[in-house]
Design a protein around this motif. Structure first.
Motif, PDB file in Angstrom:
ATOM      1  N   UNK A 275       0.815  -1.217   0.000  1.00  0.00           N
ATOM      2  CA  UNK A 275       0.000   0.000   0.000  1.00  0.00           C
ATOM      3  C   UNK A 275       0.850   1.269   0.000  1.00  0.00           C
ATOM      4  N   UNK A 276       2.134   1.113   0.256  1.00  0.00           N
ATOM      5  CA  UNK A 276       2.975   2.297   0.434  1.00  0.00           C
ATOM      6  C   UNK A 276       4.254   2.241  -0.390  1.00  0.00           C
ATOM      7  N   UNK A 277       4.212   1.550  -1.509  1.00  0.00           N
ATOM      8  CA  UNK A 277       5.426   1.386  -2.293  1.00  0.00           C
ATOM      9  C   UNK A 277       5.141   1.673  -3.771  1.00  0.00           C
ATOM     10  N   UNK A 278       6.009   2.416  -4.439  1.00  0.00           N
ATOM     11  CA  UNK A 278       5.812   2.690  -5.867  1.00  0.00           C
ATOM     12  C   UNK A 278       6.064   1.442  -6.711  1.00  0.00           C
ATOM     13  N   UNK A 279       5.309   1.300  -7.785  1.00  0.00           N
ATOM     14  CA  UNK A 279       5.497   0.189  -8.722  1.00  0.00           C
ATOM     15  C   UNK A 279       5.351   0.710 -10.142  1.00  0.00           C
ATOM     16  N   UNK A 280       5.806  -0.089 -11.094  1.00  0.00           N
ATOM     17  CA  UNK A 280       5.747   0.303 -12.510  1.00  0.00           C
ATOM     18  C   UNK A 280       5.175  -0.837 -13.332  1.00  0.00           C
ATOM     19  N   UNK A 281       4.295  -0.512 -14.274  1.00  0.00           N
ATOM     20  CA  UNK A 281       3.784  -1.521 -15.185  1.00  0.00           C
ATOM     21  C   UNK A 281       4.498  -1.383 -16.528  1.00  0.00           C
ATOM     22  N   UNK A 282       4.827  -2.536 -17.093  1.00  0.00           N
ATOM     23  CA  UNK A 282       5.655  -2.572 -18.292  1.00  0.00           C
ATOM     24  C   UNK A 282       4.791  -2.526 -19.549  1.00  0.00           C
ATOM     25  N   UNK A 283       4.217  -1.349 -19.798  1.00  0.00           N
ATOM     26  CA  UNK A 283       3.418  -1.135 -21.012  1.00  0.00           C
ATOM     27  C   UNK A 283       4.379  -0.797 -22.151  1.00  0.00           C
ATOM     28  N   UNK A 284       4.899  -1.837 -22.767  1.00  0.00           N
ATOM     29  CA  UNK A 284       5.936  -1.698 -23.782  1.00  0.00           C
ATOM     30  C   UNK A 284       5.344  -1.539 -25.174  1.00  0.00           C
ATOM     31  N   UNK A 285       6.104  -0.881 -26.047  1.00  0.00           N
ATOM     32  CA  UNK A 285       5.779  -0.859 -27.453  1.00  0.00           C
ATOM     33  C   UNK A 285       6.418  -2.052 -28.150  1.00  0.00           C
ATOM     34  N   UNK A 286       6.042  -2.296 -29.376  1.00  0.00           N
ATOM     35  CA  UNK A 286       6.599  -3.417 -30.135  1.00  0.00           C
ATOM     36  C   UNK A 286       8.119  -3.283 -30.251  1.00  0.00           C
ATOM     37  N   UNK A 287       8.837  -4.308 -29.798  1.00  0.00           N
ATOM     38  CA  UNK A 287      10.292  -4.304 -29.859  1.00  0.00           C
ATOM     39  C   UNK A 287      10.983  -3.709 -28.644  1.00  0.00           C
ATOM     40  N   UNK A 288      10.217  -3.111 -27.725  1.00  0.00           N
ATOM     41  CA  UNK A 288      10.813  -2.548 -26.511  1.00  0.00           C
ATOM     42  C   UNK A 288      11.157  -3.661 -25.522  1.00  0.00           C
ATOM     43  N   UNK A 289      12.124  -3.355 -24.639  1.00  0.00           N
ATOM     44  CA  UNK A 289      12.633  -4.364 -23.709  1.00  0.00           C
ATOM     45  C   UNK A 289      12.545  -3.879 -22.264  1.00  0.00           C
ATOM     46  N   UNK A 290      12.354  -4.813 -21.354  1.00  0.00           N
ATOM     47  CA  UNK A 290      12.513  -4.545 -19.930  1.00  0.00           C
ATOM     48  C   UNK A 290      13.492  -5.574 -19.383  1.00  0.00           C
ATOM     49  N   UNK A 291      14.570  -5.090 -18.780  1.00  0.00           N
ATOM     50  CA  UNK A 291      15.580  -5.953 -18.175  1.00  0.00           C
ATOM     51  C   UNK A 291      15.425  -5.882 -16.662  1.00  0.00           C
ATOM     52  N   UNK A 292      15.549  -7.010 -15.980  1.00  0.00           N
ATOM     53  CA  UNK A 292      15.392  -6.982 -14.535  1.00  0.00           C
ATOM     54  C   UNK A 292      16.228  -8.061 -13.857  1.00  0.00           C
ATOM     55  N   UNK A 293      16.531  -7.778 -12.609  1.00  0.00           N
ATOM     56  CA  UNK A 293      17.193  -8.732 -11.729  1.00  0.00           C
ATOM     57  C   UNK A 293      16.104  -9.631 -11.149  1.00  0.00           C
ATOM     58  N   UNK A 294      16.172 -10.964 -11.343  1.00  0.00           N
ATOM     59  CA  UNK A 294      15.090 -11.850 -10.890  1.00  0.00           C
ATOM     60  C   UNK A 294      14.866 -11.877  -9.385  1.00  0.00           C
ATOM     61  N   UNK A 295      15.754 -11.256  -8.597  1.00  0.00           N
ATOM     62  CA  UNK A 295      15.511 -11.166  -7.157  1.00  0.00           C
ATOM     63  C   UNK A 295      14.514 -10.060  -6.826  1.00  0.00           C
ATOM     64  N   UNK A 296      14.204  -9.191  -7.792  1.00  0.00           N
ATOM     65  CA  UNK A 296      13.273  -8.100  -7.563  1.00  0.00           C
ATOM     66  C   UNK A 296      11.834  -8.602  -7.530  1.00  0.00           C
ATOM     67  N   UNK A 297      10.984  -7.983  -6.727  1.00  0.00           N
ATOM     68  CA  UNK A 297       9.567  -8.351  -6.661  1.00  0.00           C
ATOM     69  C   UNK A 297       8.858  -7.894  -7.933  1.00  0.00           C
ATOM     70  N   UNK A 298       8.023  -8.774  -8.479  1.00  0.00           N
ATOM     71  CA  UNK A 298       7.314  -8.472  -9.729  1.00  0.00           C
ATOM     72  C   UNK A 298       6.184  -9.476  -9.898  1.00  0.00           C
ATOM     73  N   UNK A 299       5.387  -9.313 -10.940  1.00  0.00           N
ATOM     74  CA  UNK A 299       4.307 -10.258 -11.243  1.00  0.00           C
ATOM     75  C   UNK A 299       3.763  -9.996 -12.636  1.00  0.00           C
ATOM     76  N   UNK A 300       3.300 -11.043 -13.289  1.00  0.00           N
ATOM     77  CA  UNK A 300       2.594 -10.898 -14.549  1.00  0.00           C
ATOM     78  C   UNK A 300       1.152 -10.503 -14.280  1.00  0.00           C
TER      79      UNK A 300
END
Length: 358
Positions: A275-300
């Protein structure tokens, strides 16, 4: 199941000490099993892990009749949520190392992304047919993934090595796509080289496919927390435009810590944190990339649209860390390809050789 039976039957047989003793034994064995299962250090992509049996039990309690834990988490995150954006003012490797996630636009050209999209759709159809008809073991076509309904983690071939038993020839499109990303002029290779080195090992090569109706996942890391290291880097590449209705990946930057992992495994602490933490949604365009460290919290996210979402991805592992895979989850990679133990430098050499032939 033993725990639920215990609670139901105990209410009707409170005075039966023999029954109570027997059920206590069953309960202790059930808890022992739960504790034993949590010892693995790597989990399937999207599959939650926990650190104690009490956390498992409280996690189960989080799911009520009307609202899933995943939906509750999404509601908590929404007020502080924004789109993941590329920040070109800071080196991508720096952003990735400090925050856990970075967006890189135009990793693939739209033309290559569209051709790879077609290849993915054709390969999914043939892979499902091969698995359902028992021609090929499922482990050679698909990996484990949380919320399997209308969602597939499909393994992909790298090159034309016949030992990988590809359901269809990778032909030129896999080579073309990976060369745009990892070749001499690729945007992704320099980031991986800086953080992991050219001796980093290809750990995963697959495509995450979410069809309409797929459910959102619970917030999770893919790896348990390890201090002072970047063990793996994953790169998601969008093969179509992804809007907010298609279930974009939710990333929670700055959560690679023991404390964040501890909190996400306790329902009450997790809800308070989200409830108190910023998050980002990966609304990518065609061909865009998101790189991440798998230890980070995330979800599909859940796909509420009428369109398929395809995320082509690969993961490289630092040569200096212990391989986190195990028999239960060997990583999202064809077992034969994994045995080749290809380094980033070897992958780049193979790409260069194939492109010269073409």
């Amino acid at each position: 199941k033993n725990q639920r039976s215990y609670c139901t039957m105990k209410s009707s047989m409170r005075n039966n000490t023999l029954f109570t003793a027997l059920c206590s034994v069953l309960l202790s064995k059930s808890n022992a099993f739960l504790v034993q299962k949590q010892s693995a250090v790597h989990v399937a992509r999207g599959q939650s892990f926990t650190t104690t049996s009490n956390s498992i039990l409280s996690s189960a309690a989080a799911n009520d009749i009307d609202v899933s834990r995943a939906d509750k988490e999404a509601k908590f995150l929404l007020p502080n949520q924004s789109n993941l954006v590329q920040d070109a003012s800071v080196p991508f490797a720096t952003t990735l190392a400090t925050r856990g996630v970075a967006r890189v636009d135009n990793g693939l050209t739209p033309t290559t992304a569209y051709k790879l999209q077609q290849f993915i759709d054709e390969t999914l159809e043939s892979s499902l047919e091969e698995v359902n008809s028992f021609k090929i073991p499922r482990a050679f076509r698909f990996a484990n993934v949380l919320e399997k309904g209308n969602r597939w983690d499909m393994l992909l071939p790298f090159d034309d090595n016949p030992d990988e038993e590809s359901s269809s020839s990778s032909s030129s499109i896999m080579i073309e796509a990976m060369n745009e990303l990892l070749g001499e002029n690729g945007k992704i290779a320099p980031i991986l080289e800086e953080l992991l080195g050219k001796d980093a090992i290809l750990y995963e090569l697959a495509c995450m496919i979410s069809d309409p109706g797929s459910n959102r996942q619970e917030i999770h890391p893919d790896l348990v927390f390890e201090p002072n290291e970047i063990p793996l880097i994953a790169c998601f590449v969008s093969l179509q435009d992804i809007d907010s209705t298609m279930g974009p990946t939710v990333f929670i930057p700055d959560t690679i810590s023991e404390d964040h992992h501890r909190r996400i495994n306790n329902k009450d602490l997790a809800y308070q944190m989200l409830q108190n933490i910023p998050s980002s949604i990966s609304t990518l365009g065609t061909g865009d990339c998101s790189l991440y460290n798998p230890m980070m919290l995330h979800a599909g996210g859940g796909n509420e649209s009428n369109r398929r979402r395809r995320l082509f991805y690969f993961t490289f592992m630092s040569a200096g860390v212990k391989d986190p895979s195990n028999d239960f989850n060997p990583g999202s990679i064809n077992p034969i390809l994994k045995q080749r133990n290809l380094s980033l430098e070897e992958v780049q050499g193979s790409l260069k050789a194939h492109c010269q032939v073409v």
